[in-house]
Structures are given as C-alpha cells and as structure tokens.
Design a protein around this motif. Structure first.
Motif, mmCIF file in Angstrom:
data_model
loop_
_atom_site.group_PDB
_atom_site.id
_atom_site.type_symbol
_atom_site.label_atom_id
_atom_site.label_comp_id
_atom_site.label_asym_id
_atom_site.label_seq_id
_atom_site.Cartn_x
_atom_site.Cartn_y
_atom_site.Cartn_z
ATOM 1 N N LEU A 10 0.834 -1.206 0.000
ATOM 2 C CA LEU A 10 0.000 0.000 0.000
ATOM 3 C C LEU A 10 0.871 1.260 0.000
ATOM 4 O O LEU A 10 0.608 2.215 -0.743
ATOM 5 C CB LEU A 10 -0.913 0.033 1.233
ATOM 6 C CG LEU A 10 -2.184 -0.804 1.222
ATOM 7 C CD1 LEU A 10 -2.988 -0.538 2.484
ATOM 8 C CD2 LEU A 10 -3.036 -0.517 -0.009
ATOM 9 N N ASP A 11 1.886 1.248 0.827
ATOM 10 C CA ASP A 11 2.764 2.428 0.917
ATOM 11 C C ASP A 11 3.455 2.708 -0.413
ATOM 12 O O ASP A 11 3.528 3.858 -0.863
ATOM 13 C CB ASP A 11 3.826 2.206 2.003
ATOM 14 C CG ASP A 11 3.261 2.416 3.398
ATOM 15 O OD1 ASP A 11 2.153 2.995 3.508
ATOM 16 O OD2 ASP A 11 3.914 1.996 4.362
ATOM 17 N N ARG A 14 0.904 3.978 -2.946
ATOM 18 C CA ARG A 14 0.486 5.342 -2.614
ATOM 19 C C ARG A 14 1.580 6.361 -2.966
ATOM 20 O O ARG A 14 1.289 7.460 -3.452
ATOM 21 C CB ARG A 14 0.217 5.369 -1.105
ATOM 22 C CG ARG A 14 -0.486 6.559 -0.584
ATOM 23 C CD ARG A 14 -0.727 6.317 0.888
ATOM 24 N NE ARG A 14 -1.137 7.492 1.610
ATOM 25 C CZ ARG A 14 -1.284 7.536 2.921
ATOM 26 N NH1 ARG A 14 -1.061 6.437 3.654
ATOM 27 N NH2 ARG A 14 -1.662 8.643 3.505
ATOM 28 N N SER A 25 -7.861 4.322 -5.320
ATOM 29 C CA SER A 25 -8.170 3.313 -4.306
ATOM 30 C C SER A 25 -7.283 2.116 -4.570
ATOM 31 O O SER A 25 -7.038 1.771 -5.734
ATOM 32 C CB SER A 25 -9.637 2.897 -4.398
ATOM 33 O OG SER A 25 -10.475 3.923 -3.920
ATOM 34 N N ILE A 39 -6.977 1.090 1.016
ATOM 35 C CA ILE A 39 -7.060 2.531 1.289
ATOM 36 C C ILE A 39 -7.676 3.251 0.080
ATOM 37 O O ILE A 39 -7.539 2.827 -1.069
ATOM 38 C CB ILE A 39 -5.698 3.194 1.591
ATOM 39 C CG1 ILE A 39 -4.732 3.011 0.427
ATOM 40 C CG2 ILE A 39 -5.095 2.686 2.882
ATOM 41 C CD1 ILE A 39 -3.456 3.855 0.554
ATOM 42 N N ARG A 40 -8.370 4.348 0.403
ATOM 43 C CA ARG A 40 -8.857 5.261 -0.633
ATOM 44 C C ARG A 40 -8.214 6.616 -0.384
ATOM 45 O O ARG A 40 -8.399 7.207 0.677
ATOM 46 C CB ARG A 40 -10.384 5.375 -0.550
ATOM 47 C CG ARG A 40 -10.949 6.528 -1.374
ATOM 48 C CD ARG A 40 -12.461 6.456 -1.554
ATOM 49 N NE ARG A 40 -13.212 6.361 -0.337
ATOM 50 C CZ ARG A 40 -13.923 7.375 0.212
ATOM 51 N NH1 ARG A 40 -13.927 8.575 -0.340
ATOM 52 N NH2 ARG A 40 -14.602 7.179 1.320
ATOM 53 N N LEU C 3 -7.815 10.367 4.611
ATOM 54 C CA LEU C 3 -7.100 9.102 4.763
ATOM 55 C C LEU C 3 -6.126 9.162 5.940
ATOM 56 O O LEU C 3 -5.971 8.182 6.676
ATOM 57 C CB LEU C 3 -6.366 8.759 3.461
ATOM 58 C CG LEU C 3 -5.537 7.479 3.475
ATOM 59 C CD1 LEU C 3 -6.383 6.271 3.868
ATOM 60 C CD2 LEU C 3 -4.884 7.249 2.107
ATOM 61 N N SER C 4 -5.482 10.302 6.130
ATOM 62 C CA SER C 4 -4.509 10.392 7.237
ATOM 63 C C SER C 4 -5.198 10.171 8.584
ATOM 64 O O SER C 4 -4.644 9.522 9.480
ATOM 65 C CB SER C 4 -3.818 11.759 7.217
ATOM 66 O OG SER C 4 -4.789 12.785 7.316
ATOM 67 N N MET C 7 -6.016 6.423 8.854
ATOM 68 C CA MET C 7 -4.831 5.620 9.152
ATOM 69 C C MET C 7 -4.448 5.716 10.624
ATOM 70 O O MET C 7 -3.999 4.740 11.225
ATOM 71 C CB MET C 7 -3.654 6.058 8.271
ATOM 72 C CG MET C 7 -3.858 5.797 6.776
ATOM 73 S SD MET C 7 -4.301 4.087 6.347
ATOM 74 C CE MET C 7 -2.688 3.291 6.444
ATOM 75 N N VAL C 36 -12.939 4.032 3.644
ATOM 76 C CA VAL C 36 -11.733 4.868 3.530
ATOM 77 C C VAL C 36 -10.479 4.011 3.710
ATOM 78 O O VAL C 36 -9.501 4.170 2.985
ATOM 79 C CB VAL C 36 -11.741 5.999 4.571
ATOM 80 C CG1 VAL C 36 -10.494 6.863 4.437
ATOM 81 C CG2 VAL C 36 -13.002 6.851 4.433
ATOM 82 N N ALA C 37 -10.526 3.098 4.705
ATOM 83 C CA ALA C 37 -9.366 2.236 4.929
ATOM 84 C C ALA C 37 -9.813 0.980 5.663
ATOM 85 O O ALA C 37 -10.819 0.984 6.386
ATOM 86 C CB ALA C 37 -8.284 2.968 5.726
#
Lengths: 131, 131, 131, 131
Positions: A10-11, A14, A25, A39-40, C3-4, C7, C36-37
């Motif tokens: 994911l990281d 992103r 997404s 994640i979105r 998203l932050s 997370m 969202v996550a």
C-alpha cells in the motif's frame, strides 16, 4: 499474505500515485481473494473503491493480470462472458498478481481511480520495485 | 442422474485431465440443473470453480453444449443477451450435455481451469468414452 | 474523513488489539458510508472482514453505535426488521460513530474478530483516546 | 486441503449416512471457504444442496461448528444478525471445522438432508474417525 507485507505494498503504491499526481483506491487481497488491506486516497472517485477490489479479485482468481484477462474476456474474445462470473470481474488493467520467489501466487493488488495506464503503473511500482 | 453415474463421469474427466497434465474443476448437474457432484483438482485456479458450474448449467438449460451456445449468445449473435439470463451463462466451450440412449437429456458436465480446448476434450472424454 | 485520519484510527485500534492479545478486522468509513481504509490482522477469522464493514456501516447510517442499534433492531425491539434494511446491518457491538468537535458525524469504525466486548473496547480506544 | 483428503472425507460421510439409512448432500471446503468437493446422494431433497454449502462456509469463516455458531447467532443471542452476514450463514448443526494436528483450520465439512442430529453425526464420523 501477511498484513505487514500488504501495508508495504500500500505504501509503495500510494507513493507512486503521489508521484504521478493522481488519487486512487488500492486493494490488497490474499491468494484466496480475501481482503487484507485497503485505502482510498483523498479525492478518489467513489466508484473506484469497488473497481479496485474487483481488479484484485480478477487477478487472484485467474492468476493473471486484469490487463491480460481483458484480452480474452470480452465480446469477440476467446472467453467472452468469463467477465460475468464470480460476482463480476474486471476486463481492463490495474489488477496485478503478486507472486513469491518460487512463482506461487501470494495474492494481488488492484488499483483504480486514475487512467488505466496510471493504475497499472501504480500497481506495478508496488509489486515490482526498482532495483 | 444418479450419484454413481456422476462419480464415474468425474473419474473419467479427472483421468483425462491428468493425462493432459492440467488441473481443472469439474461439475456434474442433473436434468434440472441441480448439482450432483463436484471436484476441484489441486492447483486449479479458484475462478474456475464457478465457471465449471455455469458451463454445466448453460448446457442443461438450453440442451446444447456451451461451445454451441457461444455461437448465438454473444454480441452480433442471433440471441445476444441470452448469456445474461438465468443468473449468467457461459458463452464458450467446456459445458457438454449428457444424453441417454434414447436421446433424452440426463444432465451436463462442466469443465474449467485449462485452455478451452482442453476443457472441452476433458468433458467429451467423460461423456463419449472411446469404444 | 481524510485518509490520514483513518490511518491514525487504524493504528490506534491495531495497537489496542495487540495489547489485548487478539486479532481483528478494522473498517473505517466516511460520513456517507463509503470505505476509507481497512486492515485484517494476521490470524483473524475470515468471517470478521464483512462483519467489521457492516458494523461501521450500521453506525454511520443510523448515527449510533451498533451496540445501541442492537437494543431496537431485533425481535421484540422497537424497530425489529431495521437490521434487514440497507443490505443487512449489525445488531451487536463493535461499530462506533466518529464525531467532530462540533458533534457532526465524521464516519465510523467497525471492529470484528474478537469477543464483542473486546471489539467494542478496540473501537473506543481508537475513537476516544485517553487524555 | 487436497482433493484426496476431501474425497476420503466424502467417502466416510457417505458411509455413515448409508449406515443411518439417510440421504444427504455433503460439501467440503478449504480453509478459505472455497469448494473442494461435493456430492448429493440419490433422494436427497434439493434444498439441502445449498444448506450443506452454507454449513461448511459458516464453520470455516468463524472457525466454529455451526451448532456452536447457532448459540450466539440468533434472536436473543449475543451476536444476533451475524447469521445474515457473508451471504447468509447457518444457525444450526451440521457444519464441522476440520483441524490439523497442530490445531490450524484446514477447512470444513457441511452435511444437510437428514435430521440435524444425523447431519451432525455424519459430519463428525467423517472428521473424527473412530480409533
């Protein structure tokens, strides 16, 4: 597929999306097509959520990237209607198979929300890190 | 379709798959399109499970092999959209009708997981045993 | 819900789960009930994935924690059958509403995979950080 | 779960059903709730086909026998509405978890078509062979 592996994918995805200036997404599934992480990114169109999931599911279930799946699963293709099985699959790029060092399928990543080219580039950046 | 018959069909199909060096999912349905028996060979892609079921269902519901169904049920075909009825059907080969000595439909076999050609060959090996 | 923020909620929930020695699935949804996550911790039962999503969805759609929803949405309750609307909702605890400083609904977190008590504790640890 | 293991479970279950004088449907699923093998014995009610599948699915997804699942997933139970998740689950006996020597979940067997007591007995005869 362990969660720690999924989070690193994911990281990476992103980061590539940010580098390309797009918001997507991103879905990670295990080898049996069960979700591991998702994640979105802020601003991503809502429709891309399920698309990212179906891209990952398509890649796992048929052990091929969704861009390859698209070449057979469409009108005129060798397996037209295959795209309507398994709850509906995705006949365009952005779902990429994750394989282990021995070639076994570990799962898949599905990316949606940008152009198909960018979706594919993001998925590949996560699964095939540069040396 | 009795279970003993379905099991002998499964055995024959599985032997042919092994001979061809492929791994497939195999579904046997009765004349009313209800499942009688099913196996997934080790290593078969997960997406093939439902495809094998839909191939058998297609063959029973329209009393024709899914490869024949494919010639009419696709864009440009004489019955385009037929493939979207009955919960979704399969417009490519691998579903084969089973008929009795008097020509009546007994059920169908659906095979998926290898190339369409091999899927068809496996289904036919089970339903049309060599003399 | 950015998203932050999602997370950081995931991180807090995951830490609390680890502290309790349990493995859970955790879903974060925005105020419109869109994901969202999401993460699934290693070892979490597969059935908990969708349950975590439905708990978050329940909390957002009715702006109440799923444990409160449960008091009305069950046989004999004041709104029996409400649990069968909106694609199926969850009449037990583990879905918690996220509110802003002004009381507005920001979204929800859904936790599943441990005991209902632990699921609730994990969701609350994420949403109501200790001083 | 390899097919050879699933076939031996089917054989054991079928023998126990014959001994009890009943006809059932029997589903074997792997640890990710994907079908491995299935049979419907001659004379088994058609409705039992899907029930056997849902019993096996319930057992795998929550890592507990469906008879135990039933004690929490029903009106008045601690997790009422859980039975409506994951496509619909089964709150009565006949789904039994299969575990390896180390306690890990290998999959599940689901039996339906006879009385719940007999369904359970058949599933247990397959999974817990007498010494």
């Amino acid at each position: 597929m362990q969660l720690s592996h999924a989070m690193s994918l994911l990281d990476a995805a992103r980061s590539e999306a940010a580098r390309l200036g797009v918001t997507v997404s991103i879905s990670i599934m295990d080898a049996a097509a069960w979700p591991v992480a998702f994640i979105r990114m802020d601003g991503c169109p809502l429709g891309a959520i399920e698309v990212s999931q179906k891209k990952a599911r398509t890649a796992v279930l048929f052990q091929m990237d969704s861009a390859v799946f698209a070449t057979i699963a469409q009108p005129g293709g060798a397996a037209y209607s295959l795209e309507n099985t398994n709850g509906g699959l995705t006949s365009f790029g952005g779902g990429v198979v994750l394989k282990g060092a021995d070639g076994s399928v570990l799962g898949a990543i599905g990316v949606s929300g940008a152009s198909t080219e960018d979706d594919i580039a993001i998925a590949r950046a996560a699964t095939q890190p540069a040396a």
